[in-house]
Motif scaffolding. Structure first.
Motif: not given
Length: 354
Positions: A242-246, A265-269, A271-281, A292-298
């Motif tokens: 899918t594709g969503l921030m959360q 999403t931009s920062t799913g990878g 793994l700590t401290g992101s304001n978006q859902m991360n892949i550990l969820d 998931g992305a660890v830096v902005e991938p566009c």
């Protein structure tokens, strides 16, 4: 996430290539099997400064019967999210010196660091640090030669060792992840794939592939293309893209052992401290791997997994790490988390007669 119009030439080529490899195959997938990576071909990299990494390594080595010579020891401070290029170069040199010739892939056993300078730590260990894997926001990056490949030995063929990390928020989370991977082996689960085009247009660029994926897998595997924002109360989830921030309600589904799920999403990878859902969820909810992305991938789809290519290799018997890596054309900015040796669609080894 910066919105960038997709490179439709690149998208068209990937879509055409994907369609060709499936439409050209008139024999059902399960009758064209591929082998799965074995424990003898996987090396485990452990951080001896990190008690959790040591504990994960010991459990994983025991349950997957990893040969002692395939346990690679390094030491570094695990408090930071990222390693510098210089720090990583020292560690990579130590790893390369210890790696047996038969090893074709790596698994890391830590949560942090998850990045090396401007690229993911899994791609850094797979192919070495290279600025070509990085990008100033909306740029394409170095491509993987392993993408959509029938290669059974990526290091032998390409000098790349696909890498995944066994990460979680606690040892119990990682233990459950490992146990799901082991439980999936050779089970040929009867599940479904769910491909969701959401209302978030910026994060739905990958959905351009989804209708064709559903079409070409018709009769071979249940693929559901849905235009909605989430799933809930599904009991047969084997694939969820899918594709969503959360992504809401992910804990309200049942994920079969060996299941793969991710969101663009931009920062799913992170793994700590992101304001978006991360892949550990996804891992906590019951998936056996995510990316998931660890830096902005566009919002370039080629920087994320192509579900059709992933299904194509996973259903034919490749291990999870092989199928997932083969599905990402430009993996430099994304991290793979999961149990690499999960092989739900592989054939069990033939027992030798005595």
């Amino acid at each position: 996430m910066p919105i960038k119009k997709p490179n439709f030439i690149t998208l068209a080529l990937v879509l055409l290539f994907f369609t060709d490899i499936l439409h050209a195959a008139t024999i059902p997938l399960l009758y064209r099997p591929l082998p799965a990576l074995t424990s003898k071909q996987l090396a485990v990299i452990v951080n001896d400064e990190d008690p959790l990494s040591i504990r994960i390594t010991n459990y994983y080595q025991d349950i997957r019967q990893i040969p002692p010579e395939n346990i690679i020891h390094i030491r570094f401070d695990a408090s930071a999210n990222a390693l510098s290029k210089k720090e990583f170069a020292v560690l990579k040199h130590q790893v390369d010196k210890q790696t047996p010739n038969q090893v074709q892939a790596f698994v890391l056993t830590w949560l942090k660091p998850f990045r090396v300078d401007c690229m993911s730590i899994t791609t850094a260990f797979a192919a070495g640090f290279d600025k070509a894997f990085c990008a100033k926001v909306c740029e394409e990056t170095r491509k993987s030669p392993y993408f959509s490949s029938d290669s059974q030995k990526p290091f032998t063929d390409y000098r790349w060792r696909p890498t995944m990390t066994l990460a979680g928020r606690s040892f119990e989370d990682v233990k459950r992840l490992i146990d799901r991977g082991v439980a999936s082996d050779f089970t040929r689960p009867q599940g479904s794939a769910y491909l969701l085009k959401t209302s978030d247009q910026a994060r739905s660029t990958r959905a351009i592939y989804f209708p064709e994926v559903a079409k070409v897998f018709a009769g071979q595997w249940p693929v559901n293309y849905l235009e909605q924002n989430s799933l809930e109360n599904k009991t047969d989830v084997m694939f969820y893209f899918t594709g969503l921030m959360q992504v809401p309600n992910i804990d309200k589904n049942t994920y079969l052992p060996g299941a793969i799920a991710d969101h663009l999403t931009s920062t799913g990878g992170v793994l700590t401290g992101s304001n978006q859902m991360n892949i550990l969820d996804w891992i906590t909810a019951g998936a056996t791997a995510s990316y998931g992305a660890v830096v902005e991938p566009c919002n370039y789809p080629v920087k994320f997994s192509h579900p059709g290519i992933l299904l194509y290799y996973y259903l034919r018997g490749n291990s999870l790490i092989e199928a997932y890596w083969k599905s990402v054309s430009e993996p430099g900015q994304g991290i793979f988390v999961g149990e690499p040796l999960a092989r739900p669609f592989a054939s069990p080894p033939i027992k030798q007669a005595h």
